[in-house]
Design an enzyme around this catalytic site. Structure first.
Site, short mmCIF file in Angstrom:
data_model
loop_
_atom_site.label_atom_id
_atom_site.label_comp_id
_atom_site.label_asym_id
_atom_site.label_seq_id
_atom_site.Cartn_x
_atom_site.Cartn_y
_atom_site.Cartn_z
N ARG A 12 -1.41 9.80 2.82
CA ARG A 12 -1.04 9.29 1.52
C ARG A 12 -2.31 9.43 0.69
NH1 ARG A 12 3.20 8.90 -1.31
NH2 ARG A 12 3.04 7.27 -2.87
N ARG B 64 -1.29 -18.06 4.80
CA ARG B 64 -1.82 -19.33 5.30
C ARG B 64 -1.36 -20.51 4.45
NH1 ARG B 64 -6.94 -17.11 2.73
NH2 ARG B 64 -7.49 -15.86 4.55
N TYR C 53 -6.69 4.91 10.29
CA TYR C 53 -6.98 4.09 9.13
C TYR C 53 -7.95 3.00 9.57
CZ TYR C 53 -6.47 0.96 5.20
OH TYR C 53 -6.73 0.15 4.12
N ARG D 269 -1.38 -6.96 8.29
CA ARG D 269 -2.81 -6.95 7.92
C ARG D 269 -3.13 -8.09 6.96
NH1 ARG D 269 -6.20 -2.67 7.49
NH2 ARG D 269 -6.61 -3.07 5.31
N ARG E 167 -3.11 -0.95 -8.69
CA ARG E 167 -4.08 -2.00 -8.99
C ARG E 167 -5.10 -1.53 -10.01
NH1 ARG E 167 -6.08 -2.52 -2.70
NH2 ARG E 167 -6.30 -0.32 -2.34
N ASP F 122 -10.85 0.11 8.87
CA ASP F 122 -11.70 -0.70 8.00
C ASP F 122 -13.13 -0.27 8.30
OD1 ASP F 122 -9.75 -2.18 6.75
OD2 ASP F 122 -9.71 -3.74 8.28
N GLU G 70 -5.69 2.51 -10.21
CA GLU G 70 -5.47 3.23 -8.95
C GLU G 70 -3.98 3.53 -8.81
OE1 GLU G 70 -7.56 1.53 -5.58
OE2 GLU G 70 -5.88 2.07 -4.28
N1 UDP Z 1 0.75 -5.80 0.05
C1 UDP Z 1 1.74 -6.33 -0.75
N2 UDP Z 1 1.39 -6.90 -1.94
C2 UDP Z 1 0.11 -6.99 -2.36
C3 UDP Z 1 -0.91 -6.45 -1.54
C4 UDP Z 1 -0.56 -5.86 -0.35
O1 UDP Z 1 2.91 -6.27 -0.41
O2 UDP Z 1 -0.13 -7.51 -3.46
C5 UDP Z 1 1.15 -5.15 1.31
C6 UDP Z 1 1.38 -3.66 1.14
O3 UDP Z 1 2.46 -3.29 1.96
C7 UDP Z 1 0.09 -3.04 1.65
C8 UDP Z 1 -0.27 -3.99 2.78
O4 UDP Z 1 0.14 -5.27 2.30
O5 UDP Z 1 0.29 -1.72 2.09
C9 UDP Z 1 -1.73 -4.00 3.16
O6 UDP Z 1 -2.51 -4.33 2.05
P1 UDP Z 1 -4.07 -4.13 2.00
O7 UDP Z 1 -4.60 -4.88 0.86
O8 UDP Z 1 -4.61 -4.41 3.36
O9 UDP Z 1 -4.16 -2.57 1.70
P2 UDP Z 1 -5.46 -1.71 1.38
O10 UDP Z 1 -6.28 -2.48 0.38
O11 UDP Z 1 -6.15 -1.49 2.68
O12 UDP Z 1 -4.89 -0.48 0.79
#
Ligand code: UDP
Length: 370
Positions: free
Chosen positions: A249, A176, A348, A172, A280, A350, A300
């Site tokens: 979860r 880049r 899940y 996801r 976060r 978006d 969170e």
């Molecule tokens: N992820 C990570 N480090 C980060 C942010 C995300 O390893 O700093 C990984 C983590 O496994 C997470 C996945 O990327 O479950 C998807 O992140 P996303 O931000 O899409 O999660 P959301 O905000 O939808 O919970």
């Protein structure tokens, strides 16, 4: 005689869009929600003049033209671009993985240098086709970034070792070789000015909505209240969990109002080390470029889910996917109840994908293509 054409269970995105369109087609609708407010998990509440994302940060992004056009009928979107920061033991890195991240990690300057560094690290791992999240992350960005920015965060988020998680989760995230900190690759992005709750309220204008009402209680009293039901609650709950419980979860939020104008300088800071218990911190005002004298932050935490807790992320592993299919078979036999939304479909989503799915529902039920 049924009282309404449609009973819509859940006043979130899916329920609100369906109700709006059904009313436009002259159908009589009743929307109910067990919570004491509309908007589901995109609910925002104004505190100190700041729109607080009560059930976690929601950043709207899409490449779907019809979805973007639709949401703009109900809200004006600002030009917020999500560019979170990752904090690891006193160091800060840009997300998603891009040249700013690589440069800070290794001192490289050009894409060629970054690619060479990552290629060396991948070669040292000897990974073929990635079989799990750990192997996928290692083969995208190498060992250093995996250890600092993926491993701790992911294991906190999912409560499992990275080797026991599917590779798809990390795909996801963009990776880049440009100096571009935009978290999303989508064509359109922004936050509805004035909050998501206002956007949902506009969709529900002229629709009868009752909050704090349980579906079960309502139909016990009035079994023939509606000819058809759009059920956006958990599908297993509808069947009294008779085949077993679908797992999720969960998240826990801790919010604080601070007597300072700007606490962290950005809306989202990920805490990527294992030792910090939260995943976060959100500083809500930055989603709308707020200039209020105070600020509100939310820590969170990822949490194990127990029946009765708020469901957030479906766990689409083999057990839960098989169980969902069995509920789906029951659902397919229903004549007048249609399951929809994130919880009805155990997906899940978006936000834009949830809206696109609501459009399909509108077409199936009402024969209108949005
Ligand atoms: N992820 C990570 N480090 C980060 C942010 C995300 O390893 O700093 C990984 C983590 O496994 C997470 C996945 O990327 O479950 C998807 O992140 P996303 O931000 O899409 O999660 P959301 O905000 O939808 O919970």
């Amino acid at each position: 005689m049924a009282h309404y054409d449609y009973l819509i269970v859940g006043a979130g995105l899916t329920g609100a869009i369906f109700a709006h369109e059904a009313c436009r087609q002259g159908k009589s609708c009743l929307v109910i929600d067990r919570r004491n407010h509309v908007a589901g998990n995109i609910y925002t509440e104004e505190i100190e003049g700041i729109n607080v994302h009560v059930y976690g940060a929601h950043i709207f992004h899409t490449s779907l033209e019809n979805v973007w056009r639709y949401v703009n009928c109900f809200a004006e979107f600002n030009n917020y671009v999500n560019s979170p920061i990752a904090y690891y033991k006193g160091e800060v890195y840009n997300m998603p993985f891009n040249m700013n991240t690589f440069s800070r990690m290794w001192g490289v300057v050009t894409p060629a240098e970054a690619k060479e560094k990552i290629a060396q690290q991948i070669a040292a791992e000897g990974i073929g086709e990635p079989r799990n999240l750990e192997e996928q992350a290692l083969s995208l960005v190498g060992r250093d970034i995996f250890e600092k920015l993926v491993k701790g965060y992911t294991e906190k988020q999912w409560g499992r070792d990275c080797k026991d998680l599917p590779a798809s989760i990390i795909r996801r995230l963009p990776c880049r070789f440009t100096y571009d900190n935009n978290y999303f690759n989508d064509r359109y992005q922004g936050i509805p000015m004035g909050g998501y709750t206002k956007m949902i309220e506009r969709m529900l204008e002229g629709v009868e909505v009752r909050c704090g009402v349980e579906y079960r209680d309502l139909v016990a009293e009035q079994p023939d209240i509606a000819a058809r039901t759009i059920y956006c609650g958990p599908i297993d709950g509808f069947y009294d969990y008779r085949l077993g419980t679908l797992e999720y979860r969960s998240l826990r939020f801790e919010s604080e109002t601070l007597d300072e104008e700007n606490h962290q300088g950005v809306a989202v800071v990920n805490y990527n080390e294992r030792e910090v218990p939260w995943t976060r911190i959100i500083e809500h005002k930055h989603f709308e470029f707020g200039t209020q004298p105070k600020t509100i932050i939310t820590r969170e935490y990822s949490a194990n889910w127990h029946p009765g807790d708020e469901p957030y992320y479906p766990i689409n592993d083999a057990r839960n996917s098989a169980l969902y299919e069995r509920y789906r078979e029951l659902a397919d036999k229903e004549g007048s109840v249609v399951f929809a939304g994130r919880l009805g479909g155990y997906k899940y989503y978006d936000m834009d994908k949830a809206i696109a799915a609501a459009f399909d529902l509108v077409e199936d039920e009402l024969g209108v293509r949005l």
